[in-house]
Design an enzyme around this catalytic site. Structure first.
Site, PDB file in Angstrom:
ATOM      1  CD  GLU A  69       0.448  12.132   4.606  1.00 58.00           C
ATOM      2  OE1 GLU A  69       1.519  12.665   4.284  1.00 58.00           O
ATOM      3  OE2 GLU A  69      -0.615  12.755   4.800  1.00 58.00           O
ATOM      4  NE  ARG A  83      12.792  11.232  -2.270  1.00 56.46           N
ATOM      5  CZ  ARG A  83      11.781  11.284  -1.401  1.00 56.46           C
ATOM      6  NH1 ARG A  83      11.965  11.699  -0.173  1.00 56.46           N
ATOM      7  NH2 ARG A  83      10.583  10.935  -1.788  1.00 56.46           N
ATOM      8  CE  LYS A  85       3.377   9.072  -0.920  1.00 52.86           C
ATOM      9  NZ  LYS A  85       3.046   9.360   0.481  1.00 52.86           N
TER      10      LYS A  85
HETATM   11  P1  ATP Z   1       5.279  12.819   0.806  1.00 50.08           P
HETATM   12  O1  ATP Z   1       5.901  12.800   2.166  1.00 50.08           O
HETATM   13  O2  ATP Z   1       5.682  13.931  -0.058  1.00 50.08           O
HETATM   14  O3  ATP Z   1       3.818  12.545   0.787  1.00 50.08           O
HETATM   15  P2  ATP Z   1       6.913  10.473   0.408  1.00 50.08           P
HETATM   16  O4  ATP Z   1       7.295   9.851  -0.907  1.00 50.08           O
HETATM   17  O5  ATP Z   1       7.979  10.927   1.308  1.00 50.08           O
HETATM   18  O6  ATP Z   1       5.885  11.580   0.018  1.00 50.08           O
HETATM   19  P3  ATP Z   1       5.890   8.891   2.586  1.00 50.08           P
HETATM   20  O7  ATP Z   1       4.629   8.140   2.679  1.00 50.08           O
HETATM   21  O8  ATP Z   1       6.156   9.973   3.539  1.00 50.08           O
HETATM   22  O9  ATP Z   1       5.978   9.427   1.116  1.00 50.08           O
HETATM   23  O10 ATP Z   1       7.103   7.865   2.575  1.00 50.08           O
HETATM   24  C1  ATP Z   1       7.249   6.812   3.479  1.00 50.08           C
HETATM   25  C2  ATP Z   1       8.702   6.489   3.635  1.00 50.08           C
HETATM   26  O11 ATP Z   1       9.289   6.170   2.381  1.00 50.08           O
HETATM   27  C3  ATP Z   1       9.483   7.658   4.212  1.00 50.08           C
HETATM   28  O12 ATP Z   1      10.302   7.175   5.249  1.00 50.08           O
HETATM   29  C4  ATP Z   1      10.295   8.143   3.063  1.00 50.08           C
HETATM   30  O13 ATP Z   1      11.526   8.633   3.495  1.00 50.08           O
HETATM   31  C5  ATP Z   1      10.489   6.893   2.211  1.00 50.08           C
HETATM   32  N1  ATP Z   1      10.669   7.235   0.796  1.00 50.08           N
HETATM   33  C6  ATP Z   1       9.853   7.971   0.026  1.00 50.08           C
HETATM   34  N2  ATP Z   1      10.353   8.129  -1.210  1.00 50.08           N
HETATM   35  C7  ATP Z   1      11.525   7.441  -1.234  1.00 50.08           C
HETATM   36  C8  ATP Z   1      12.529   7.215  -2.236  1.00 50.08           C
HETATM   37  N3  ATP Z   1      12.429   7.723  -3.473  1.00 50.08           N
HETATM   38  N4  ATP Z   1      13.598   6.455  -1.900  1.00 50.08           N
HETATM   39  C9  ATP Z   1      13.704   5.924  -0.673  1.00 50.08           C
HETATM   40  N5  ATP Z   1      12.804   6.110   0.303  1.00 50.08           N
HETATM   41  C10 ATP Z   1      11.717   6.859   0.045  1.00 50.08           C
END
Ligand code: ATP
Ligand code: MG
Length: 569
Positions: free
Chosen positions: A39, A274, A284
């Site tokens: 996102e 993760r 974030k």
């Molecule tokens: P949010 O959804 O809270 O804004 P997010 O860290 O999940 O934050 P996204 O932009 O939704 O951010 O993440 C994009 C992709 O990265 C998603 O598929 C998510 O699962 C993956 N991702 C995010 N954080 C991690 C992590 N710490 N380890 C592995 N994959 C991650």
């Protein structure tokens, strides 16, 4: 695509096993199509790097393609700035989204028309309804883990009535929160995500791509699976927090497939754990807080675990990919120690980085028997294990800079460096014998004196006649490049900042940034932005990509030569 000899061969894992099985059964006609769906509401961090490596790495290894898709359904939080930074970060990590001349770069917002059309279809089929309860009422009727939820009094509206209301929602006839579109699934489901989840909500917000075209926006769970199906994704890889959302993912796609909108097989969601990195944070929200409250110098502060941060710090894309390869892809949540990332950097740079000498805490060494106003040239290998990379040259003269810690007036037991009466070798130069030191009125050492042995020069026959226990590094005062060097260390002093309900800011390491004026061998002046070196005895350093000017590089310490954090077992 970067291929580098330091990229470990792909280790198999449960996701690859699923793909192998699909290929054996010819489920997808041998096609593998994944996607990375950020996102655009923040900068990518080291956790995202794992997801990028998993998605793009699998697509690469199976001859498929990984799409870069912006999951942009929250207009208030998203921006072009974030889109651009994410594109840069993925490219820098060495991945791309092209296959056979087609660029697979997508935006969920490009699917708004389709998503709307499919929503009308769900309404017509009696699978979605407009709910006019307030957000508070919806919360109260959601039930609990023990108790089923209650059906909304609006749940049995007719498809015609729902269609009319939904169209008027789109036309902007209602206020935010007045109505939502909900999927009609099961208010008694043990899975909360299946208790008539919201599909569309009203938002009078300007979207960075669609402008003011829409005042209703689709929810993530609905948008994501439909986007996957529209793009013919085969394996939709995501992190474990989406496990409970999978039944909903499948529910939407099955309804639309039953209606002929999609053909089977439908994309399969597969979850993995993760990446959590010790001494760092991968939230974030907390990263944003570090920036907005000025605990760091911006998103690309070299101490930040953002991709722009680790890039500026000097980490190579190869080292990050290497770390991601070393971290297993599993369903078990775990913490990866920062030393794994730092180790990957050392393993990558030990071979690649040219050597250079830097004196970070300078103290003058005066060779009293060296003729004034003269100098000679010494040389050293660019890389000790690769003579073919040639040598570097630097002057030797009467006044040199040495490290303050390489002199002790009264030596501690086992100290073999400079102290009055002791001999050491000046690396790549001569053997000297310490004769004393100058002090200021406070007793601080201001210069060290010595005499040198003209026949002891490294690389000459005479050198063999001298047996000394200590070797120290030095830079000739004349010709030295006086540089700003930033000694970075871990941003947090605790492995799990904020663990156990503590305030994560309390774990900030007060010594994570130290700026010194250092003396470097003259050749270091030529470093271009992002050139990396091993400064002998000190660690790996990079010419800062923002603050370096031609002929005036500023250096960042990426990591020291040895890990001083991990406690011996
Ligand atoms: P949010 O959804 O809270 O804004 P997010 O860290 O999940 O934050 P996204 O932009 O939704 O951010 O993440 C994009 C992709 O990265 C998603 O598929 C998510 O699962 C993956 N991702 C995010 N954080 C991690 C992590 N710490 N380890 C592995 N994959 C991650
Ligand atoms: Mg997310």
């Amino acid at each position: 695509m970067n291929t580098d000899r330091n990229d470990a061969p792909a280790v198999t894992n449960f996701i690859r096993n699923i793909i192998d099985e699909d290929n054996r059964n010819d489920k997808w006609s041998q096609r593998v199509e994944t996607r990375f769906p950020p996102e655009p509401n923040g900068y990518l961090h080291i956790g995202h790097a794992k997801s990028i490596c998993v998605n793009f790495g699998i697509a690469r290894d199976y001859g498929g393609v990984c799409h870069l898709r912006f999951d942009d359904t929250n207009p208030e939080k998203e921006s072009v700035e974030y889109v651009d930074s994410i594109i840069d970060a993925v490219k820098w990590l060495g991945f791309d989204w092209n296959k056979d001349g087609t660029e697979h770069l997508y935006f969920a917002s490009d699917y708004y028309d389709k998503l709307y059309e499919f929503a009308e279809l769900l309404i017509e089929r009696g699978q979605a309804y407009v709910d006019s309860q307030s957000a508070e009422e919806m919360r109260l009727t959601r039930g609990s883990a023990q108790e089923p939820g209650k059906n909304s009094p609006f749940r049995d509206r007719t498809p015609q009535e729902n269609l009319d209301l939904f169209r008027r929602m789109k036309a902007g006839e209602f206020k935010e929160g007045e109505h939502v579109l909900r999927a009609k699934i099961d208010m008694a489901s043990p899975n909360f995500n299946m208790r008539d989840p919201v599909v569309y909500r009203i938002r009078f917000a300007h979207h960075y791509r669609t402008g003011d075209t829409w005042c209703i926006y689709p929810m993530y769970d609905y948008t994501h699976c439909v986007s996957d199906a529209l793009e013919n994704i085969t394996h939709s890889l995501c992190t474990l927090e989406f496990e409970d959302h999978r039944p909903l993912y499948d529910w939407f796609l099955n309804q639309l497939a039953d209606d002929g909108k999609f053909t089977r097989p439908l994309p399969q969601q597969i979850e993995f754990s993760r990446l959590n990195l010790t001494y760092a944070i991968t939230s974030k929200r907390k990263l944003l807080q570090l920036v907005t409250e000025n605990h760091v110098d911006g998103w690309d502060d070299p101490r930040m675990p953002t991709i722009v941060g680790v890039r500026r710090r000097g980490f190579t894309p190869e080292s990050i990919r290497l770390m991601c390869d070393r971290v297993a892809v599993t369903k078990v949540d775990s913490w990866i120690d920062m030393s794994v990332l730092e180790g990957a950097l050392r393993d990558d740079l030990d071979e690649k980085a040219p050597r250079a000498i830097a004196v970070l805490d300078p103290l003058k060494l005066i060779i009293d028997n060296y003729p004034e106003g003269t100098s000679e040239t010494c040389s050293a290998p660019v890389h000790p294990h690769h003579p073919e990379r040639g040598t570097r040259e630097f002057p030797f003269s009467r006044e040199l800079w040495i490290e303050r810690e390489d002199f002790q007036e009264v030596p501690k037991k086992g100290y073999f460096r400079l102290f009055p009466g002791n001999k050491v070798r000046l690396k790549y130069g001569f053997v000297v014998e310490c004769t004393g030191a100058d002090k200021d009125e406070h007793g601080n050492i201001t210069a060290v004196h010595c005499t040198y042995f003209p026949d002891s020069r490294s690389g000459t026959e005479g050198a063999n006649g001298y047996k000394v226990k200590g070797t120290i590094h030095w830079v000739s005062a004349e010709g030295a490049y006086e540089a700003e060097v930033r000694i970075y260390d871990r941003l947090f002093k605790e492995p799990q900042p904020g663990a156990g309900g503590a305030e994560f800011l309390d774990a900030l390491n007060p010594d994570s940034k130290r700026i010194v004026r250092a003396y470097l061998e003259p050749g270091a002046r030529q470093a271009n932005a992002e050139d990396r070196y091993q400064f002998e005895r000190h660690g790996y350093f990079v010419a800062d990509r923002i603050d370096s000017k031609p002929g005036m590089p500023v250096f960042n310490r990426i990591v020291s030569l040895r890990d001083s954090w991990t406690k011996p077992a």
